[in-house]
Design a protein around this motif. Structure first.
Motif, PDB file in Angstrom:
ATOM      1  N   ALA A 161       0.835  -1.204   0.000  1.00 29.55           N
ATOM      2  CA  ALA A 161       0.000   0.000   0.000  1.00 29.55           C
ATOM      3  C   ALA A 161       0.866   1.247   0.000  1.00 29.55           C
ATOM      4  O   ALA A 161       0.550   2.245  -0.671  1.00 29.55           O
ATOM      5  N   HIS A 162       1.961   1.220   0.750  1.00 30.32           N
ATOM      6  CA  HIS A 162       2.883   2.360   0.733  1.00 30.32           C
ATOM      7  C   HIS A 162       3.541   2.510  -0.637  1.00 30.32           C
ATOM      8  O   HIS A 162       3.671   3.628  -1.157  1.00 30.32           O
ATOM      9  N   ALA A 163       3.957   1.381  -1.216  1.00 31.24           N
ATOM     10  CA  ALA A 163       4.656   1.443  -2.503  1.00 31.24           C
ATOM     11  C   ALA A 163       3.760   2.030  -3.583  1.00 31.24           C
ATOM     12  O   ALA A 163       4.223   2.817  -4.431  1.00 31.24           O
ATOM     13  N   ARG A 164       2.489   1.663  -3.565  1.00 32.86           N
ATOM     14  CA  ARG A 164       1.570   2.205  -4.564  1.00 32.86           C
ATOM     15  C   ARG A 164       1.373   3.705  -4.393  1.00 32.86           C
ATOM     16  O   ARG A 164       1.037   4.409  -5.353  1.00 32.86           O
ATOM     17  N   ALA A 165       1.596   4.185  -3.170  1.00 38.10           N
ATOM     18  CA  ALA A 165       1.503   5.626  -2.925  1.00 38.10           C
ATOM     19  C   ALA A 165       2.851   6.319  -3.074  1.00 38.10           C
ATOM     20  O   ALA A 165       2.968   7.521  -2.795  1.00 38.10           O
ATOM     21  N   GLY A 166       3.873   5.559  -3.511  1.00 31.69           N
ATOM     22  CA  GLY A 166       5.202   6.134  -3.691  1.00 31.69           C
ATOM     23  C   GLY A 166       5.918   6.411  -2.397  1.00 31.69           C
ATOM     24  O   GLY A 166       6.765   7.313  -2.334  1.00 31.69           O
ATOM     25  N   LEU A 167       5.624   5.645  -1.352  1.00 33.23           N
ATOM     26  CA  LEU A 167       6.182   5.888  -0.026  1.00 33.23           C
ATOM     27  C   LEU A 167       6.889   4.642   0.499  1.00 33.23           C
ATOM     28  O   LEU A 167       6.645   3.523   0.045  1.00 33.23           O
ATOM     29  N   PRO A 224       7.117   8.977  11.180  1.00 33.22           N
ATOM     30  CA  PRO A 224       5.716   8.707  10.831  1.00 33.22           C
ATOM     31  C   PRO A 224       5.260   9.560   9.652  1.00 33.22           C
ATOM     32  O   PRO A 224       5.803  10.638   9.381  1.00 33.22           O
ATOM     33  N   LEU A 225       4.255   9.066   8.938  1.00 35.52           N
ATOM     34  CA  LEU A 225       3.714   9.790   7.791  1.00 35.52           C
ATOM     35  C   LEU A 225       2.874  10.972   8.251  1.00 35.52           C
ATOM     36  O   LEU A 225       2.264  10.958   9.321  1.00 35.52           O
ATOM     37  N   GLY A 226       2.813  11.986   7.396  1.00 39.52           N
ATOM     38  CA  GLY A 226       1.883  13.075   7.629  1.00 39.52           C
ATOM     39  C   GLY A 226       0.453  12.613   7.377  1.00 39.52           C
ATOM     40  O   GLY A 226       0.210  11.549   6.795  1.00 39.52           O
ATOM     41  N   ALA A 227      -0.517  13.447   7.758  1.00 45.45           N
ATOM     42  CA  ALA A 227      -1.921  13.055   7.686  1.00 45.45           C
ATOM     43  C   ALA A 227      -2.358  12.752   6.254  1.00 45.45           C
ATOM     44  O   ALA A 227      -3.040  11.747   6.004  1.00 45.45           O
ATOM     45  N   ALA A 228      -1.971  13.575   5.284  1.00 44.48           N
ATOM     46  CA  ALA A 228      -2.407  13.371   3.904  1.00 44.48           C
ATOM     47  C   ALA A 228      -1.820  12.071   3.334  1.00 44.48           C
ATOM     48  O   ALA A 228      -2.515  11.295   2.679  1.00 44.48           O
ATOM     49  N   ALA A 229      -0.529  11.841   3.585  1.00 43.02           N
ATOM     50  CA  ALA A 229       0.109  10.627   3.086  1.00 43.02           C
ATOM     51  C   ALA A 229      -0.502   9.390   3.736  1.00 43.02           C
ATOM     52  O   ALA A 229      -0.728   8.369   3.070  1.00 43.02           O
ATOM     53  N   LEU A 230      -0.790   9.468   5.025  1.00 43.94           N
ATOM     54  CA  LEU A 230      -1.379   8.326   5.717  1.00 43.94           C
ATOM     55  C   LEU A 230      -2.767   8.003   5.160  1.00 43.94           C
ATOM     56  O   LEU A 230      -3.124   6.832   4.995  1.00 43.94           O
ATOM     57  N   ARG A 231      -3.535   9.042   4.825  1.00 45.67           N
ATOM     58  CA  ARG A 231      -4.866   8.805   4.248  1.00 45.67           C
ATOM     59  C   ARG A 231      -4.758   8.068   2.910  1.00 45.67           C
ATOM     60  O   ARG A 231      -5.553   7.174   2.614  1.00 45.67           O
ATOM     61  N   ARG A 232      -3.737   8.426   2.095  1.00 48.56           N
ATOM     62  CA  ARG A 232      -3.558   7.742   0.811  1.00 48.56           C
ATOM     63  C   ARG A 232      -3.214   6.272   1.028  1.00 48.56           C
ATOM     64  O   ARG A 232      -3.731   5.388   0.350  1.00 48.56           O
TER      65      ARG A 232
END
Length: 480
Positions: A161-167, A224-232
């Protein structure tokens, strides 16, 4: 942050979760139950001395107490709050000592334990194999080290899920099961693995469960991820089905007597060629031969005489069986016909300085007495196994099942010997899926005699080379 300070910080985080831990720990509960089932099969003495590392709220302790009965328990955890929660639960039978302890550095413990165990705690060690080696050093002779830990690909869905979001998910670098090897010699054992898929309502509930046990999906120190990145990431994770995989590795090792060189020859079935394999190995390795339990002598010569002739062994290289029975049945079934009483715990290997070939009766689950199977005797003797198998149809299933049974008991496998028409496909499948070496293939023989055995023995690698290869393999030696 050094290793001890890092572990102390992890302990504090788990301590804050002690009160709610078990409500969020279905995977931990499942791992504890499976590990306890494996431990219950070990050859532990009555009222064993048990050290548990990372006992948490007592999941593994309770599972073991139900199966083992009274013991001398030393229950430890890095978190005093976890220990207090465990102390408030039902106490196991026997004597119980609780100690706050960094299990990776058990400097203050006296040693001499019959069992050292841990369920889903050692993955927090900074150096897993070094920590396991320090624990193994505390075992009594013949003692067992048994652990459940997380292996590579745990939380693969979360990383995806992170990889698909580029994270980068920053999950811990869990080891492959075959890389888990206590940094200590004089250990025999193995690691088996399984995958446990846990379904969550959604990504938030996954994170809440981790927080509920004091853990996180990210390695210590990962930002930790920011709120916007975590939502993605959560949206993608939910689209994937909101499930996560726990890749569980179960390690079982026994502290052995390294002075005894040799193997235990068993088979995937009866009539599988164990005696011929034993003769070939005895000839190849200039070894002694011993058949602890001999049945069926009313119908054919005993295997000791057969091996003596085939391997051309002098009398001093042969050792008498502990039990000899007339009927061609399992020892357990044959003994009552002669009013004989068998007790597998009285079987003691002969005193010899030579390598020793021990041949079993039938397969792994042939009963010896009312309480013990052949696999129990193998585990108690602490020798690596050579598994005799057919080469033809059905051998893949039978061989892999036998290898799995040995791994569940922490019994190292030196290799497989296949008998019958050569089958490259079956050999490849056994080596690949069984993660084991095929030491030799015995083709159909026009004559089974000393000359044929001598010729086949020339193709067997020296025992020292086989044992050295085992020590470096995922199946055994100094790790497993």
């Amino acid at each position: 942050m050094n290793g001890r300070a890092r572990n102390a910080a992890i302990g504090a985080r788990f301590g804050r979760a002690a009160a709610r831990y078990e409500a969020h720990a279905p995977a931990q509960r499942a791992a504890a139950r499976r590990l306890a089932e494996d431990i219950a099969r070990l050859d532990l003495p009555p009222r064993p001395r048990i050290l548990e590392i990372g006992c948490g709220t007592g999941l593994l302790t309770r599972e073991l107490a139900r199966r083992l009965g009274p013991a001398d328990w030393t229950l430890t955890d890095i978190s005093p709050a976890m220990l207090e929660t465990a102390r408030l639960g039902p106490a196991p039978q026997g004597s119980v000592r609780y100690a706050a302890l960094d299990g990776e550095h058990p400097d203050a413990l006296p040693g001499g334990y019959d069992l050292i165990c841990s369920s889903l705690a050692v993955q927090w060690f900074g150096d897993l194999n070094a920590g396991l080696g320090r624990l193994a050093a505390l075992l009594a002779p013949g003692g067992h080290l048994a652990i459940a830990t997380l292996a590579e690909d745990t939380f693969a869905e979360w990383r995806a899920a992170h990889a698909r979001a580029g994270l980068d998910a920053g999950t811990p670098a869990y080891p492959a099961p075959g890389a888990i090897r206590p940094a200590m010699g004089n250990l025999a054992g193995a690691v088996r693995a399984e995958r446990l898929v846990q379904q969550h309502r959604d990504g938030l509930h996954f994170l809440q469960d981790l927080k509920g046990i004091g853990a996180t999906a990210a390695a210590p120190g990962h930002q930790p991820l920011g709120a916007a990145a975590l939502r993605r990431v959560l949206a993608t994770f939910n689209e994937q089905g909101a499930s996560v995989t726990y890749h569980l590795a179960y390690g079982m090792w026994k502290k052995t007597d390294s002075r005894r060189a040799g193997v235990f020859v068993t088979g995937t079935d009866t009539g599988i060629g164990k005696t011929l394999v034993s003769a070939i190995l005895a000839r190849a390795w200039n070894a002694d031969y011993w058949k602890p339990v001999q049945t069926g002598v009313a119908e054919e010569p005993g295997d000791t005489d057969t091996v003596a002739g085939l391997a051309q062994l002098p009398p001093e290289r042969l050792h008498l069986p502990a039990y000899v029975l007339q009927a061609p049945l399992s020892p357990w079934a044959a003994a009552p016909l002669e009013d004989a009483e068998l007790d597998a715990t009285t079987i003691v290997p002969p005193d010899t300085d030579a390598p020793l070939i021990v041949e079993g009766a039938g397969g792994l689950y042939v009963p010896i007495d009312d309480r013990h199977m052949m696999i129990d005797l193998i585990a108690r003797l602490g020798m690596p196994v050579v598994l005799a198998a057919r080469s033809g149809l059905g051998t893949i299933n039978h061989t892999l099942l036998s290898l799995e049974a040995l791994r569940r008991r922490g019994i190292p496998v030196l290799g497989v010997v296949m008998s019958g028409p050569l089958s490259p496909g079956n050999r490849e499948a056994i080596e690949r899926f069984g993660e084991v070496r095929v030491l030799a293939e015995i083709p159909p023989l026009a004559r089974v005699d000393a000359a044929a055995v001598a010729e086949l023995a020339r193709g067997i690698a020296p025992l020292a080379d086989c044992l050295a290869a085992l020590e470096g393999s995922p199946e055994g030696g100094s790790g497993g």
